[in-house]
Design an enzyme around this catalytic site. Structure first.
Site, PDB file in Angstrom:
ATOM      1  N   ASP A   1       1.054  -2.187   5.333  1.00 29.52           N
ATOM      2  CA  ASP A   1       1.211  -1.639   4.466  1.00 29.52           C
ATOM      3  C   ASP A   1       0.257  -2.236   3.044  1.00 29.52           C
ATOM      4  OD1 ASP A   1       2.515  -0.762   1.795  1.00 29.52           O
ATOM      5  OD2 ASP A   1       3.561  -2.772   1.675  1.00 29.52           O
ATOM      6  N   ARG A   2      -0.050  -1.849   2.061  1.00 31.03           N
ATOM      7  CA  ARG A   2      -1.031  -2.342   1.267  1.00 31.03           C
ATOM      8  C   ARG A   2      -0.339  -3.214   0.223  1.00 31.03           C
ATOM      9  NH1 ARG A   2      -4.483   0.719  -3.510  1.00 31.03           N
ATOM     10  NH2 ARG A   2      -2.872  -0.342  -4.311  1.00 31.03           N
ATOM     11  N   ASP A   3       0.239  -2.657  -0.791  1.00 30.98           N
ATOM     12  CA  ASP A   3       0.566  -3.661  -1.892  1.00 30.98           C
ATOM     13  C   ASP A   3       1.614  -4.577  -1.303  1.00 30.98           C
ATOM     14  OD1 ASP A   3      -0.911  -2.431  -3.938  1.00 30.98           O
ATOM     15  OD2 ASP A   3       0.150  -0.517  -3.319  1.00 30.98           O
TER      16      ASP A   3
ATOM     17  N   ASP B   1       1.264  -7.138  -5.099  1.00 27.01           N
ATOM     18  CA  ASP B   1       1.834  -6.021  -5.538  1.00 27.01           C
ATOM     19  C   ASP B   1       2.210  -6.053  -7.262  1.00 27.01           C
ATOM     20  OD1 ASP B   1       3.482  -3.814  -6.424  1.00 27.01           O
ATOM     21  OD2 ASP B   1       4.602  -4.055  -4.562  1.00 27.01           O
TER      22      ASP B   1
ATOM     23  N   GLY C   1       2.526  -3.730  -9.054  1.00 29.77           N
ATOM     24  CA  GLY C   1       2.806  -2.221  -9.562  1.00 29.77           C
ATOM     25  C   GLY C   1       2.069  -1.256  -9.952  1.00 29.77           C
TER      26      GLY C   1
ATOM     27  N   THR D   1      -0.095   3.554   3.349  1.00 29.11           N
ATOM     28  CA  THR D   1       0.285   3.134   1.740  1.00 29.11           C
ATOM     29  C   THR D   1       0.812   4.563   1.122  1.00 29.11           C
ATOM     30  OG1 THR D   1      -0.277   2.238  -0.108  1.00 29.11           O
ATOM     31  CG2 THR D   1      -1.995   3.271   0.897  1.00 29.11           C
TER      32      THR D   1
ATOM     33  N   ASP E   1       6.503  -4.909   3.299  1.00 29.83           N
ATOM     34  CA  ASP E   1       7.219  -5.815   2.390  1.00 29.83           C
ATOM     35  C   ASP E   1       8.485  -4.968   1.993  1.00 29.83           C
ATOM     36  OD1 ASP E   1       5.662  -4.083   0.742  1.00 29.83           O
ATOM     37  OD2 ASP E   1       5.681  -6.077  -0.669  1.00 29.83           O
TER      38      ASP E   1
HETATM   39 MG   LIG Z   1       4.528  -3.003  -0.134  1.00 30.00          MG
END
Ligand SMILES: [Mg+2]
Ligand SMILES: [Zn+2]
Length: 184
Positions: free
Chosen positions: A9-11, A17, A19, A51, A134
């Site tokens: 996953d990226r953020d 993250d 937002g 993502t 996450d």
């Molecule tokens: Mg994430």
């Protein structure tokens, strides 16, 4: 021959993250994330980013802005010896956006579409691959795609007890996830 991959996953995994991160100024690599990716690449894993980017459907930023940030991220990583094998994103949302972006697509996590596309295009052995994310939707998407190994990075999102019970381990960062993968 099929190769196993680490889906990322990226953020919240690669970068903080904050937002709907959409520009370089807001994109900050998490400490140790780049080094972790270096180790995993050296060990022979494919690295594939998956993502959700519904900020595009929501009109918070354009797909071009996303792609420009992605190009910067890709080059920043390549510059540090991390050649990503694939970057998959979902710009859709089921309720927001115009005709192109407003759809009940098959790619938005927890749907498995991005993983299945990557598996087809990069000849990935999903069952022996890993997902590091996450959010609940990261774990469910991987599970739905048949990715048997899943690591949850503890972060700002709540995750159900059921999902927590089905992951291999929970860690505080990609750095710790990489160490776990190397041991297993
Ligand atoms: Mg994430
Ligand atoms: Zn989608």
């Amino acid at each position: 021959m099929k190769q196993a991959a680490i889906f990322l996953d990226r953020d919240g995994v690669i970068n903080h993250d904050r937002g709907y991160v959409s520009q370089v100024d807001d994109f900050e690599f998490i400490d140790g994330a780049i080094e972790a990716m270096q180790q995993l690449k050296k060990a022979g894993w494919l690295l594939v980013v998956v993502t959700n980017q519904a900020g595009i459907a929501r009109g918070y930023f354009t797909e071009e802005q996303f792609l420009s940030l992605t190009e910067w991220m890709d080059w920043s990583l390549a510059d540090r010896g991390v050649d990503l094998d694939g970057i998959y994103y979902c710009p859709h949302h089921s309720e927001y956006g115009d005709d192109n972006y407003r759809q009940d697509c098959q790619c938005r996590k927890p749907k498995p579409g991005m993983f299945l596309d990557a598996a087809k295009e990069l000849n990935i052995d999903l069952a022996n691959s890993w997902m590091v994310g996450d959010k609940e939707s990261d774990m469910l998407a991987a599970s739905n795609a048949g990715v048997m190994n899943r690591i949850l990075v503890n972060g700002q999102y709540s995750v159900s007890e059921k999902t927590k019970a089905q992951v291999n381990t929970r860690v505080s960062s990609l750095k710790d996830a990489a160490a776990y993968i190397q041991k297993n």
